[in-house]
Each structure stands twice: as structure tokens, then as C-alpha cells.
Design an enzyme around this catalytic site. Structure first.
Site, PDB file in Angstrom:
ATOM      1  CG  ASP A  72      -0.247  -0.006   2.548  1.00 19.56           C
ATOM      2  OD1 ASP A  72       0.762  -0.733   2.688  1.00 19.56           O
ATOM      3  OD2 ASP A  72      -0.684   0.727   3.457  1.00 19.56           O
ATOM      4  CD  GLU A 126       4.130   0.631   6.907  1.00 18.05           C
ATOM      5  OE1 GLU A 126       4.857   0.915   7.866  1.00 18.05           O
ATOM      6  OE2 GLU A 126       3.812   1.479   6.043  1.00 18.05           O
TER       7      GLU A 126
HETATM    8 ZN    ZN Z   1       6.783   2.214   4.013  1.00 14.66          ZN
END
Ligand code: ZN
Length: 352
Positions: A72, A126
């Protein structure tokens, strides 16, 4: 469905990966493309959990290494599709961290008989709240997928090894007063005014520098937000100063909370969130061999990264990736091509 071409060089592949937009929560298309292409690689076993893809070799080697990267990105800043200019790729996700993901994919395709077994982890979410983190979810659902002797998180480090990571703690310092009409302020008690001393203490505080394994972790204790007041004609009855403490990985979360309470002694400090750091672990043989191979001076990691999750699983971990961490999350985010190719080369040489 997008078909990735792993015969592209790592820089060209970075461009392809970045142009598949995958802002946190929207990784499906990219995860499917990664899964699809890895399932075609005969020497890998592929697993999937949500939008996390895990592929591994099973050669019965004495040692296993994890190479991990998140799929992401932060929200776009009007910076896609990518633009390549003068040896540099500009665009969202170039440095953080699809250049690292491109290197992982290239290694996964090329290393059919690595000298250590390798587990490639491509995970979702994340860049958002910790509870959504794909690596955390896999650690809960299938901890065996992450079992290894050593892990490399391919977050941007300018192709140097960054050991461990700092811990982070957030706390609210709460002040209460008494609400009144501001034309008759003597009837009230101003909660915002009370915050002044805390701000002064924080401004004057000299953060420590902690040496661990020769890496110096520079701490920071700062006000990162303040809120209070309901209207322009009301003496505020509440004020909250939000504090963030970035602490060296040698401190536990409890010790970090004690530091904040000591500095802000006498005030109402409420810890709202914390995450432990990770010790650099550079003395572990696998880590030491890796550092020697990279051939650059190792550095401390200042942000919080998922190396802490590996550390919690008992797997020593370092950060090593091609991007420049300083331009991560910026509208002007870019990644130079040379370190992308260097990272791939070094890792190939180490694993061949
Ligand atoms: Zn990163």
C-alpha cells in the site's frame, strides 16, 4: 487482471507497480497481480491472506530469510502516473516502497535455488492504523508463514542497512478549567492557559541519544497537537496537548511512559497508544553477514517500522531498501534508479 512482467528490470517494474494505485485499503488489484505472477513461478509455494501474499522456497536449507514489503501507499498527491527523468522515477509509492517490492519480485522470480530458503511477504495496510496491518494479521493467523532466522524489511533506507527501530508512544495531557462567558472571564478558569507550562517543558526538554550496538538512536519528545475551546466568546473548560515520544529500542513501553510522566510530572498524563521499538540485533550472525555484504556503514532507524513485529516474533530484522526515506509520503516523492538496481544485485549475490 493485470499481468506483471518480471523480466522487466527492477526500475521498469517499479513504474508498473506504482501505476497500479494501491492506497491503503485498495490493495486488491495489486495483490491479485502479485499472487498471479508468483503462482506461475515453479519454485515457489504461494499463500494468500486477505490482500497479503506470501511466497516461499522449500529447499530444506539450514537458514531461512524473510524479505518483506508493503503493497500500500499513502493517499495520492496528484503524483501518478509515474514520470521517469534523468535516472529518477517520480510518483506516489516510488520510494515507499514499491521500488523495494519490485526488487523482491525480481528476486522471487530469479532465485530458483537460493543458498538460504527465502520467504517473500507482500502485505497490505502498513500506512494506516496498526490493527489493520497485514503483517500483524498474518502473525496472528499464520505465524508459521513468518518463521525465519532473519528478516529484511525493504523499506526505504538509501540502500544502507538500518538496524532496529525506535518505539513510539502517544499521550494526552489533559487540563480542565471552568467554562464562562469571555466578557466575564473572572467567573471562569481558562484550561488553555494552563497548557503553557507543559509546552515550555517540552520545548526545553533535551532528548537523549542512546547508543546500542554502535548505532545512536536520537530520541524525541514533542507536542504534536493541541485542542481546546468551543467558541470565540467562551472561556475554555478543557484543553488537551497531544504528545509523541519516539524512544530508543532499549526502553520498554512502560519505561517510555515513565519518562513522559517524569518530564510532565504534576500534570494529568494519559497514555493513548504505544508500540515498542526493535533492537538492531546486528550481532546476530545472519545480520552481521548481511551488513558485511552490503558494504555500507549500518545506521539506526528513526521511524517505527514493522521490524518491531518480526522482533516480537523472535526474528531479528533490519530495514534495507532502495528508496530515500526523506521523500517518503511527499507529493514530490521519487526514487533514483541506481540504488534499485544496486539492492537487487547485492541481494542476488548474497542469496546465490
Ligand atoms: Zn513504508
Amino acid at each position: 487482471m493485470t499481468r506483471l512482467d518480471l523480466s522487466l528490470d527492477a526500475a521498469a517494474l517499479t513504474v508498473v507497480l506504482c501505476d497500479i494505485e494501491s492506497v491503503s485499503g485498495n490493495e486488491r488489484r495489486l495483490a491479485e497481480a502479485v499472487e498471479l505472477v508468483l503462482r506461475e513461478v515453479p519454485h515457489l509455494t504461494v499463500q494468500r491472506d486477505g490482500d497479503t501474499v506470501v511466497a516461499q522456497t522449500d529447499l530444506g536449507r539450514a537458514e531461512r530469510v524473510v524479505l518483506a514489503g508493503h503493497l500500500d501507499t499513502v493517499p495520492l498527491g496528484d503524483n501518478l502516473p509515474c514520470r521517469v527523468e534523468d535516472g529518477r522515477i517520480h510518483g506516489c509509492g516510488t520510494t515507499d516502497m514499491k521500488s523495494g517490492v519490485a526488487v523482491q519480485l525480481r528476486l522471487a522470480a530469479q532465485l530458483d535455488r537460493p543458498n538460504r530458503d527465502v520467504t517473500y511477504v507482500f502485505y497490505d495496510n502498513e500506512e494506516v492504523e496498526a490493527e489493520k496491518n497485514g503483517l500483524g494479521r498474518v502473525a496472528r493467523n499464520h505465524p508459521e508463514w513468518l518463521a525465519a532466522d532473519f528478516a529484511i524489511l525493504m523499506e526505504p533506507t538509501n540502500a544502507a542497512v538500518e538496524g532496529g527501530c525506535q518505539g513510539t508512544l502517544r499521550a494526552d495531557v489533559v487540563f480542565s478549567g471552568h467554562r464562562a462567558h469571555s466578557a466575564r472571564s473572572w467567573m471562569g478558569e481558562n484550561a488553555v492557559h494552563k497548557a503553557g507550562e507543559v509546552l515550555q517543558r517540552l520545548a526545553a526538554y533535551e532528548a537523549e541519544q542512546v547508543d546500542i550496538d554502535g548505532l545512536v538512536y536520537r530520541e524525541g519528545l514533542n507536542a504534536v497537537g493541541i485542542r481546546g475551546g468551543v467558541a470565540g466568546n467562551v472561556i475554555p473548560e478543557e484543553c488537551v496537548v497531544e504528545v509523541n515520544y519516539r524512544f530508543a529500542p532499549s526502553r520498554s513501553e512502560a519505561e517510555a511512559a515513565d519518562v513522559v510522566r517524569r518530564v510532565l510530572d504534576g500534570f494529568d498524563v494519559r497514555v493513548t497508544d504505544s508500540a515498542p521499538g526493535a533492537l538492531p540485533g546486528l550481532s546476530h550472525p545472519a545480520a552481521a553477514a548481511f551488513v558485511a555484504m552490503v558494504g555500507r556503514e549500518p545506521l539506526p532507524k528513526f521511524g517505527w517500522t514493522d521490524v518491531a513485529r518480526f522482533s516480537a516474533l523472535g526474528v531479528p530484522a533490519v530495514n534495507y531498501g532502495p528508496g530515500d526515506p526523506m521523500v517518503a509520503h511527499q507529493r514530490e516523492e521519487y526514487c533514483d534508479i541506481a540504488p534499485i538496481l544496486e539492492c537487487e544485485e547485492r541481494l542476488l549475490a548474497w542469496l546465490r
